[in-house]
Scaffold this motif. Structure first.
Motif, PDB file in Angstrom:
ATOM      1  N   MET A  90       0.852  -1.191   0.000  1.00  0.00           N
ATOM      2  CA  MET A  90       0.000   0.000   0.000  1.00  0.00           C
ATOM      3  C   MET A  90       0.883   1.234   0.000  1.00  0.00           C
ATOM      4  SD  MET A  90      -2.995   1.113  -0.299  1.00  0.00           S
ATOM      5  CE  MET A  90      -4.135  -0.227  -0.026  1.00  0.00           C
ATOM      6  N   THR A  91       0.264   2.374  -0.126  1.00  0.00           N
ATOM      7  CA  THR A  91       1.010   3.625  -0.201  1.00  0.00           C
ATOM      8  C   THR A  91       0.097   4.760   0.204  1.00  0.00           C
ATOM      9  OG1 THR A  91       2.415   4.951  -1.656  1.00  0.00           O
ATOM     10  CG2 THR A  91       0.368   4.110  -2.589  1.00  0.00           C
ATOM     11  N   TYR A  92       0.626   5.974   0.182  1.00  0.00           N
ATOM     12  CA  TYR A  92      -0.186   7.163   0.401  1.00  0.00           C
ATOM     13  C   TYR A  92       0.403   8.299  -0.415  1.00  0.00           C
ATOM     14  CZ  TYR A  92      -2.804  10.842   2.855  1.00  0.00           C
ATOM     15  OH  TYR A  92      -3.629  11.901   3.155  1.00  0.00           O
ATOM     16  N   CYS A  93      -0.407   8.862  -1.297  1.00  0.00           N
ATOM     17  CA  CYS A  93       0.008   9.994  -2.128  1.00  0.00           C
ATOM     18  C   CYS A  93      -1.098  11.038  -2.113  1.00  0.00           C
ATOM     19  CB  CYS A  93       0.258   9.567  -3.572  1.00  0.00           C
ATOM     20  SG  CYS A  93       1.522   8.306  -3.813  1.00  0.00           S
ATOM     21  N   VAL A  94      -0.693  12.312  -2.135  1.00  0.00           N
ATOM     22  CA  VAL A  94      -1.650  13.407  -2.165  1.00  0.00           C
ATOM     23  C   VAL A  94      -1.207  14.436  -3.195  1.00  0.00           C
ATOM     24  CG1 VAL A  94      -2.820  15.221  -0.861  1.00  0.00           C
ATOM     25  CG2 VAL A  94      -2.184  13.102   0.290  1.00  0.00           C
ATOM     26  N   GLY A  95      -2.150  14.911  -3.996  1.00  0.00           N
ATOM     27  CA  GLY A  95      -1.916  16.031  -4.897  1.00  0.00           C
ATOM     28  C   GLY A  95      -2.876  17.151  -4.551  1.00  0.00           C
ATOM     29  N   MET A  96      -2.348  18.369  -4.407  1.00  0.00           N
ATOM     30  CA  MET A  96      -3.152  19.534  -4.032  1.00  0.00           C
ATOM     31  C   MET A  96      -3.081  20.604  -5.103  1.00  0.00           C
ATOM     32  SD  MET A  96      -2.362  20.483  -0.081  1.00  0.00           S
ATOM     33  CE  MET A  96      -3.094  19.605   1.279  1.00  0.00           C
ATOM     34  N   MET A  97      -4.226  21.243  -5.355  1.00  0.00           N
ATOM     35  CA  MET A  97      -4.273  22.410  -6.225  1.00  0.00           C
ATOM     36  C   MET A  97      -4.446  23.663  -5.374  1.00  0.00           C
ATOM     37  SD  MET A  97      -6.395  21.493  -9.669  1.00  0.00           S
ATOM     38  CE  MET A  97      -5.875  23.074 -10.319  1.00  0.00           C
ATOM     39  N   LEU A  98      -3.443  24.523  -5.374  1.00  0.00           N
ATOM     40  CA  LEU A  98      -3.510  25.798  -4.670  1.00  0.00           C
ATOM     41  C   LEU A  98      -3.637  26.927  -5.691  1.00  0.00           C
ATOM     42  CD1 LEU A  98      -0.561  25.292  -2.139  1.00  0.00           C
ATOM     43  CD2 LEU A  98      -2.980  24.757  -1.786  1.00  0.00           C
ATOM     44  N   GLN A 112      -6.329  12.006  -3.185  1.00  0.00           N
ATOM     45  CA  GLN A 112      -5.505  11.055  -2.442  1.00  0.00           C
ATOM     46  C   GLN A 112      -5.604   9.696  -3.134  1.00  0.00           C
ATOM     47  OE1 GLN A 112      -8.137  11.946   1.033  1.00  0.00           O
ATOM     48  NE2 GLN A 112      -6.234  11.636   2.183  1.00  0.00           N
ATOM     49  N   ILE A 113      -4.527   8.933  -3.091  1.00  0.00           N
ATOM     50  CA  ILE A 113      -4.571   7.548  -3.537  1.00  0.00           C
ATOM     51  C   ILE A 113      -3.829   6.696  -2.519  1.00  0.00           C
ATOM     52  CG2 ILE A 113      -4.827   8.001  -5.990  1.00  0.00           C
ATOM     53  CD1 ILE A 113      -1.838   7.603  -6.344  1.00  0.00           C
ATOM     54  N   GLY A 114      -4.165   5.419  -2.486  1.00  0.00           N
ATOM     55  CA  GLY A 114      -3.541   4.518  -1.527  1.00  0.00           C
ATOM     56  C   GLY A 114      -4.331   4.461  -0.237  1.00  0.00           C
ATOM     57  N   GLU A 115      -3.637   4.539   0.878  1.00  0.00           N
ATOM     58  CA  GLU A 115      -4.252   4.451   2.206  1.00  0.00           C
ATOM     59  C   GLU A 115      -4.741   5.836   2.608  1.00  0.00           C
ATOM     60  OE1 GLU A 115      -6.132   2.837   4.579  1.00  0.00           O
ATOM     61  OE2 GLU A 115      -4.656   1.304   4.061  1.00  0.00           O
ATOM     62  N   THR A 116      -5.952   6.183   2.175  1.00  0.00           N
ATOM     63  CA  THR A 116      -6.406   7.579   2.229  1.00  0.00           C
ATOM     64  C   THR A 116      -7.143   7.977   3.502  1.00  0.00           C
ATOM     65  OG1 THR A 116      -8.495   7.028   1.139  1.00  0.00           O
ATOM     66  CG2 THR A 116      -6.623   7.587  -0.276  1.00  0.00           C
ATOM     67  N   LYS A 117      -7.767   7.022   4.185  1.00  0.00           N
ATOM     68  CA  LYS A 117      -8.755   7.392   5.210  1.00  0.00           C
ATOM     69  C   LYS A 117      -8.153   8.046   6.444  1.00  0.00           C
ATOM     70  CE  LYS A 117      -8.945   2.553   6.762  1.00  0.00           C
ATOM     71  NZ  LYS A 117      -8.154   2.029   5.617  1.00  0.00           N
ATOM     72  N   TYR A 118      -6.935   7.683   6.826  1.00  0.00           N
ATOM     73  CA  TYR A 118      -6.382   8.220   8.070  1.00  0.00           C
ATOM     74  C   TYR A 118      -5.936   9.671   7.934  1.00  0.00           C
ATOM     75  CZ  TYR A 118      -6.265   3.244   9.121  1.00  0.00           C
ATOM     76  OH  TYR A 118      -6.612   1.932   9.297  1.00  0.00           O
ATOM     77  N   VAL A 166       1.428  16.647   8.440  1.00  0.00           N
ATOM     78  CA  VAL A 166       0.527  16.216   9.508  1.00  0.00           C
ATOM     79  C   VAL A 166      -0.359  15.075   9.014  1.00  0.00           C
ATOM     80  CG1 VAL A 166      -1.434  16.900  10.945  1.00  0.00           C
ATOM     81  CG2 VAL A 166       0.521  18.435  10.691  1.00  0.00           C
ATOM     82  N   SER A 167      -0.867  15.203   7.785  1.00  0.00           N
ATOM     83  CA  SER A 167      -1.702  14.155   7.209  1.00  0.00           C
ATOM     84  C   SER A 167      -0.931  12.850   7.048  1.00  0.00           C
ATOM     85  CB  SER A 167      -2.246  14.622   5.857  1.00  0.00           C
ATOM     86  OG  SER A 167      -2.999  13.618   5.229  1.00  0.00           O
ATOM     87  N   PHE A 168       0.302  12.943   6.558  1.00  0.00           N
ATOM     88  CA  PHE A 168       1.127  11.750   6.370  1.00  0.00           C
ATOM     89  C   PHE A 168       1.520  11.148   7.709  1.00  0.00           C
ATOM     90  CE2 PHE A 168       1.076  12.840   2.057  1.00  0.00           C
ATOM     91  CZ  PHE A 168       1.710  11.865   1.298  1.00  0.00           C
ATOM     92  N   ASP A 169       1.834  11.985   8.693  1.00  0.00           N
ATOM     93  CA  ASP A 169       2.191  11.482  10.012  1.00  0.00           C
ATOM     94  C   ASP A 169       1.024  10.719  10.638  1.00  0.00           C
ATOM     95  OD1 ASP A 169       3.936  11.430  12.475  1.00  0.00           O
ATOM     96  OD2 ASP A 169       2.269  12.610  13.270  1.00  0.00           O
ATOM     97  N   SER A 170      -0.189  11.244  10.503  1.00  0.00           N
ATOM     98  CA  SER A 170      -1.370  10.562  11.025  1.00  0.00           C
ATOM     99  C   SER A 170      -1.566   9.211  10.342  1.00  0.00           C
ATOM    100  CB  SER A 170      -2.612  11.438  10.818  1.00  0.00           C
ATOM    101  OG  SER A 170      -2.487  12.669  11.499  1.00  0.00           O
ATOM    102  N   THR A 171      -1.260   9.154   9.049  1.00  0.00           N
ATOM    103  CA  THR A 171      -1.435   7.917   8.288  1.00  0.00           C
ATOM    104  C   THR A 171      -0.419   6.859   8.681  1.00  0.00           C
ATOM    105  OG1 THR A 171      -2.333   9.183   6.426  1.00  0.00           O
ATOM    106  CG2 THR A 171      -1.578   6.953   5.969  1.00  0.00           C
ATOM    107  N   LEU A 172       0.843   7.248   8.768  1.00  0.00           N
ATOM    108  CA  LEU A 172       1.863   6.233   9.078  1.00  0.00           C
ATOM    109  C   LEU A 172       1.737   5.717  10.500  1.00  0.00           C
ATOM    110  CD1 LEU A 172       4.599   7.211  10.890  1.00  0.00           C
ATOM    111  CD2 LEU A 172       4.901   8.660   8.898  1.00  0.00           C
ATOM    112  N   LYS A 173       1.196   6.543  11.413  1.00  0.00           N
ATOM    113  CA  LYS A 173       0.994   6.078  12.788  1.00  0.00           C
ATOM    114  C   LYS A 173      -0.148   5.069  12.885  1.00  0.00           C
ATOM    115  CE  LYS A 173       2.959   9.645  15.775  1.00  0.00           C
ATOM    116  NZ  LYS A 173       3.975  10.076  14.835  1.00  0.00           N
TER     117      LYS A 173
END
Length: 245
Positions: free
Chosen positions: A1-9, A149-155, A179-186
């Motif tokens: 599994m993985t976790y990736c995020v793309g944001m449009m600012l 988000q793709i991968g392990e998105t819910k956390y 912060v989002s990634f830290d919450s996910t990996l924990k």
């Protein structure tokens, strides 16, 4: 599994991915899940992947080969006239790679599945962000849905939903993502450090700052411990539940 995020600012795009592909007691592997292409002054493309590693590596290899072959039957993403056409070419490549395994039945097709995030800009159009599905279709980010988000998105999703602001700076966006990634990996062993990130500034038509956040990064450690402490303080500041007597 993985976790990736793309944001449009308003300022541009922020893309971040983890690097863990296998997780277990004694089986952990690290691979780059972020790939970029650039023709300065014409286009900058960022692709992140989640899913079967063999599938995603095959897709990236085929895209790379086509940028050098100049074959009209297999057009290059560096020659496509718009981001939509770039997304279409990548989606077709992903679908073709997965279809190779369809003869082995539906279980194999699912096993070799992958999902991609594509962000970037082609001269003459605005920056765009797409989520590409294994079936070969895709959707585009918008003002109503400004990040994918793709991968392990819910956390990691709750913090993004609550704190995202399209007007935020790159620096604040990276803080939010960490912060989002830290919450996910924990919460999930299948997501892990280091994290890769890539910035793209609107209308620059060249890749921006890119770096990797390691586990021993003092800033990441500060974010991780500080966020945990901030949550405890916020909880303590809320009124206690009153039990009826």
């Amino acid at each position: 599994m993985t976790y990736c995020v793309g944001m449009m600012l308003d300022r541009g795009l922020v893309m971040m991915s983890d690097t863990r592909t296998n997780a277990g007691v004694d089986n952990i592997a690290t691979f780059n899940k972020m790939h970029t292409w650039e023709v300065e002054g014409d286009r900058a493309l960022i692709l992140m992947s989640a899913g079967n590693l063999a599938t995603t590596q095959s897709v990236v290899s085929m895209l790379d080969e086509r940028t050098k072959a100049h074959d009209q039957r297999n057009p290059s993403i560096l020659e496509a006239p718009s981001m939509f056409q770039v997304a279409r070419l990548i989606a077709e490549t992903l679908r073709d790679v997965i279809s190779i395994h369809e003869d082995a039945g539906p279980r194999a097709a699912a096993q070799f599945g992958a999902t991609l995030l594509l962000g970037g800009q082609v001269a003459g159009g605005p920056p765009r962000l797409f989520m590409i599905y294994p079936e070969g279709n895709f959707i585009e980010a918008s003002a109503d849905n400004p990040f994918f988000q793709i991968g392990e998105t819910k956390y990691g999703r709750p913090i993004l939903v609550r704190a995202f602001d399209p007007q935020m700076s790159f620096e604040k966006a990276l803080k939010l993502l960490l912060v989002s990634f830290d919450s996910t990996l924990k919460a999930n062993l299948s997501v892990g450090l280091p994290f890769d990130f890539q910035l793209y500034e609107t209308d620059s038509l060249r890749l921006g700052y890119r770096s990797r956040v390691q586990g021993d990064s003092p800033y990441f450690q500060q974010i991780s411990s500080g966020w945990g402490e901030a949550l405890k303080q916020a909880l303590d500041s809320l009124p206690d539940f009153v039990l009826e007597k």
